[in-house]
Design a protein around this motif. Structure first.
Motif, PDB file in Angstrom:
ATOM      1  N   VAL A  26      -7.581   0.559   7.438  1.00  0.00           N
ATOM      2  CA  VAL A  26      -7.938   0.144   5.835  1.00  0.00           C
ATOM      3  C   VAL A  26      -6.780  -0.077   4.986  1.00  0.00           C
ATOM      4  O   VAL A  26      -5.685   0.191   5.378  1.00  0.00           O
ATOM      5  CB  VAL A  26      -8.665   1.221   5.143  1.00  0.00           C
ATOM      6  CG1 VAL A  26     -10.093   1.404   5.879  1.00  0.00           C
ATOM      7  CG2 VAL A  26      -7.976   2.515   5.134  1.00  0.00           C
ATOM      8  N   VAL A  27      -7.007  -0.960   3.974  1.00  0.00           N
ATOM      9  CA  VAL A  27      -5.958  -1.009   3.070  1.00  0.00           C
ATOM     10  C   VAL A  27      -6.502  -0.780   1.581  1.00  0.00           C
ATOM     11  O   VAL A  27      -7.557  -1.429   1.190  1.00  0.00           O
ATOM     12  CB  VAL A  27      -5.352  -2.640   3.050  1.00  0.00           C
ATOM     13  CG1 VAL A  27      -4.015  -2.665   1.967  1.00  0.00           C
ATOM     14  CG2 VAL A  27      -4.731  -2.849   4.471  1.00  0.00           C
ATOM     15  N   ALA A  28      -6.054   0.126   1.084  1.00  0.00           N
ATOM     16  CA  ALA A  28      -6.465   0.445  -0.486  1.00  0.00           C
ATOM     17  C   ALA A  28      -5.516   0.211  -1.315  1.00  0.00           C
ATOM     18  O   ALA A  28      -4.423   0.219  -1.133  1.00  0.00           O
ATOM     19  CB  ALA A  28      -6.798   1.893  -0.321  1.00  0.00           C
ATOM     20  N   ARG A  29      -5.965  -0.268  -2.710  1.00  0.00           N
ATOM     21  CA  ARG A  29      -5.112  -0.557  -3.697  1.00  0.00           C
ATOM     22  C   ARG A  29      -5.806   0.100  -5.116  1.00  0.00           C
ATOM     23  O   ARG A  29      -6.822   0.346  -5.190  1.00  0.00           O
ATOM     24  CB  ARG A  29      -4.885  -2.071  -4.153  1.00  0.00           C
ATOM     25  CG  ARG A  29      -6.190  -2.815  -4.332  1.00  0.00           C
ATOM     26  CD  ARG A  29      -6.021  -3.995  -5.112  1.00  0.00           C
ATOM     27  NE  ARG A  29      -6.034  -3.873  -6.641  1.00  0.00           N
ATOM     28  CZ  ARG A  29      -6.792  -3.624  -7.250  1.00  0.00           C
ATOM     29  NH1 ARG A  29      -8.274  -3.748  -7.010  1.00  0.00           N
ATOM     30  NH2 ARG A  29      -6.746  -3.662  -8.611  1.00  0.00           N
ATOM     31  N   ALA A  30      -4.774   0.451  -5.866  1.00  0.00           N
ATOM     32  CA  ALA A  30      -5.188   0.939  -7.329  1.00  0.00           C
ATOM     33  C   ALA A  30      -4.125   0.632  -8.391  1.00  0.00           C
ATOM     34  O   ALA A  30      -3.041   0.652  -8.120  1.00  0.00           O
ATOM     35  CB  ALA A  30      -5.539   2.542  -7.205  1.00  0.00           C
ATOM     36  N   PRO A  31      -4.818   0.150  -9.471  1.00  0.00           N
ATOM     37  CA  PRO A  31      -3.850  -0.433 -10.343  1.00  0.00           C
ATOM     38  C   PRO A  31      -3.298   0.501 -11.250  1.00  0.00           C
ATOM     39  O   PRO A  31      -3.654   1.754 -11.540  1.00  0.00           O
ATOM     40  CB  PRO A  31      -4.789  -1.222 -11.164  1.00  0.00           C
ATOM     41  CG  PRO A  31      -5.923  -0.397 -11.174  1.00  0.00           C
ATOM     42  CD  PRO A  31      -6.127  -0.149  -9.707  1.00  0.00           C
ATOM     43  N   GLU A 136      -2.214   8.328  -6.761  1.00  0.00           N
ATOM     44  CA  GLU A 136      -3.298   9.290  -6.271  1.00  0.00           C
ATOM     45  C   GLU A 136      -4.735   8.491  -5.845  1.00  0.00           C
ATOM     46  O   GLU A 136      -5.180   8.941  -4.759  1.00  0.00           O
ATOM     47  CB  GLU A 136      -3.647  10.227  -7.386  1.00  0.00           C
ATOM     48  CG  GLU A 136      -2.444  11.281  -7.978  1.00  0.00           C
ATOM     49  CD  GLU A 136      -2.365  11.434  -8.983  1.00  0.00           C
ATOM     50  OE1 GLU A 136      -1.311  11.970  -9.536  1.00  0.00           O
ATOM     51  OE2 GLU A 136      -3.400  11.132 -10.047  1.00  0.00           O
ATOM     52  N   VAL A 137      -4.874   7.530  -6.642  1.00  0.00           N
ATOM     53  CA  VAL A 137      -6.205   7.084  -6.342  1.00  0.00           C
ATOM     54  C   VAL A 137      -5.974   6.073  -5.251  1.00  0.00           C
ATOM     55  O   VAL A 137      -7.108   6.159  -4.353  1.00  0.00           O
ATOM     56  CB  VAL A 137      -6.700   5.978  -7.761  1.00  0.00           C
ATOM     57  CG1 VAL A 137      -7.965   5.164  -7.472  1.00  0.00           C
ATOM     58  CG2 VAL A 137      -6.772   7.022  -8.874  1.00  0.00           C
ATOM     59  N   ALA A 138      -4.890   5.567  -4.946  1.00  0.00           N
ATOM     60  CA  ALA A 138      -4.870   4.538  -3.849  1.00  0.00           C
ATOM     61  C   ALA A 138      -5.077   5.542  -2.654  1.00  0.00           C
ATOM     62  O   ALA A 138      -5.612   5.250  -1.560  1.00  0.00           O
ATOM     63  CB  ALA A 138      -3.628   3.839  -3.795  1.00  0.00           C
ATOM     64  N   VAL A 139      -4.241   6.745  -2.528  1.00  0.00           N
ATOM     65  CA  VAL A 139      -4.292   7.443  -1.549  1.00  0.00           C
ATOM     66  C   VAL A 139      -5.842   7.794  -1.010  1.00  0.00           C
ATOM     67  O   VAL A 139      -6.356   8.177   0.116  1.00  0.00           O
ATOM     68  CB  VAL A 139      -3.225   8.719  -1.449  1.00  0.00           C
ATOM     69  CG1 VAL A 139      -3.598   9.704  -0.612  1.00  0.00           C
ATOM     70  CG2 VAL A 139      -2.032   8.247  -1.487  1.00  0.00           C
TER      71      VAL A 139
END
Ligand code: GLA
Length: 386
Positions: A26-31, A136-139
């Motif tokens: 998976v690849v997650a992103r958070a701004p 934190e949100v991306a992890v």
């Protein structure tokens, strides 16, 4: 059609392949975010008006089953290794955020039996743009993706905030994590930090969010942030309320003399800032950018004189922005003690801003200010595969 991937996404995936000799699952992103107004009020139960921006933290991840979480911070060239069950290493730096996210997800329970992660990003660290919340949100989003689970957005935000408060020991509010999860392109988010009710307010297309980085860095864990939190608690206790949110400016004026200093100065900023934020939300809805901008200047004055989290460098940036035609408002963005200002600028005034503000700043301080015209963006997202 596949969406174009960002340079941070490419860096995270590339590093993952190099280091772990495998493909991420998976690849997650958070701004990151800017906050139009409502500063230092979230942990007092107030209202905030942040915007998620097109600067992300990206995490590429794949599961392991040996109880080890190995995390590579690509841009910093650092690495941490944690034991999922019973890690006893001291909670310092960004290790504490990961440890917090893993522990709190495990309590739900979300099964975590280990993982390899590579992290890249373009949210400047310690600049008041919420690099820690984005991290934190991306992890957390990556771990949820690996476990094939989801959480309602507000719950995910609350969990990430708890990671910061309970593990990184910063008494932050909910604003940064909430908008990093739930931000919406083209919109600011009016959030009631007590009830977590929120509403999107469209941003007029003619205006730009201009971030100016003073180049002065701070570290929330070692700054006076927690001291401000305690001063607000003292003021609330002396006023006999649970949170300063319960006191209107008029009531505060009647009772201010019962509060000791410096708590009274901090509380004055907070109660007026909450009122300003609600007024600014209404003005933004009406498209009255001049009023939004005036309230931003008032917010800056409160942060400078009462909350005392500005710096001469940030005051200079605000004053030099103010002299430019087409700048509606400008203020220190985020916690303060360094970092960036946010200015609300008419599209056509941006070139003049980019020319004049860094020049004046260099002449006055000898420092280089970086100007970044941010776009609003959507909240955290998850992609399977690369
Ligand atoms: C930091 C905290 C937020 C908020 C701001 C100040 O960004 O993480 O919760 O308190 O400072 O408004």
């Amino acid at each position: 059609m596949l969406a174009a991937v960002s340079p941070a996404h490419q860096r995270a995936v590339h590093a993952f392949r190099e280091l772990f000799h495998a493909e991420p699952r998976v690849v997650a992103r958070a701004p990151g975010r800017v906050n139009l107004i409502g500063e230092h009020v979230d942990y007092n139960g107030g209202f905030v008006l942040p915007v998620a921006i097109d600067r992300d933290v990206v995490v590429a991840a794949a599961p392991r089953s040996d109880g080890i979480v190995r995390v590579r911070a690509v841009d910093a060239g650092e690495e941490v290794i944690l034991q999922v069950h019973g890690d006893s290493a001291p909670l310092v730096g960004w290790r504490s955020y990961i440890a917090g996210v893993i522990a709190l997800l495990s309590q739900i329970p979300i099964p975590i039996e280990g993982a390899d992660l590579s992290v890249a990003g373009d949210v400047p660290i310690g600049a008041g743009l919420s690099s820690s919340a984005a991290f934190e949100v991306a992890v957390a989003t990556a771990f949820l993706g690996l476990a094939d689970r989801t959480l309602p957005g507000p719950e995910l935000a609350v969990l990430c905030r708890r990671a910061e408060v309970e593990y990184a020991r910063v008494q932050c509010g909910i604003m940064d994590q909430f908008v990093s999860v739930l931000g919406k392109a083209g919109h600011a988010l009016l959030l009631d930090c007590r009830s977590l009710e929120s509403r999107y307010i469209p941003l007029p297309g003619s205006v730009r969010l201009v971030i100016t980085d003073s180049g002065v860095r701070r570290d929330l864990q070692s700054s006076a942030f927690n001291e401000r939190f305690s001063e607000c608690r003292t003021a609330a206790e002396q006023l006999g309320v649970r949170e300063l949110r319960e006191i209107s400016p008029a009531e505060f004026e009647r009772r201010a003399s019962t509060v000791t200093q410096p708590a009274a100065r901090r509380a004055r900023h907070v109660v007026y800032e909450i009122a300003r934020t609600l007024e600014a939300a209404g003005a933004l809805e009406r498209g009255d950018l001049s009023r939004v901008g005036s309230l931003m200047y008032e917010s800056h004055a409160g942060l400078r004189d009462e909350y005392e989290v500005s710096l001469p460098e940030l005051d200079l940036l605000v004053e030099s922005a103010r002299r430019i035609d087409g700048v509606y408002g400008s203020r220190v963005s985020g916690a303060g003690f360094g970092g960036c200002t946010l200015s609300l600028v008419a599209e056509e005034a941006v070139p003049e801003f980019e020319r004049a503000v860094p020049g004046e700043y260099l002449a006055a301080t000898g420092r280089h200010a970086e100007v970044l015209v941010a776009r609003s963006s959507g909240g955290a997202s998850l992609q399977r595969g690369t």
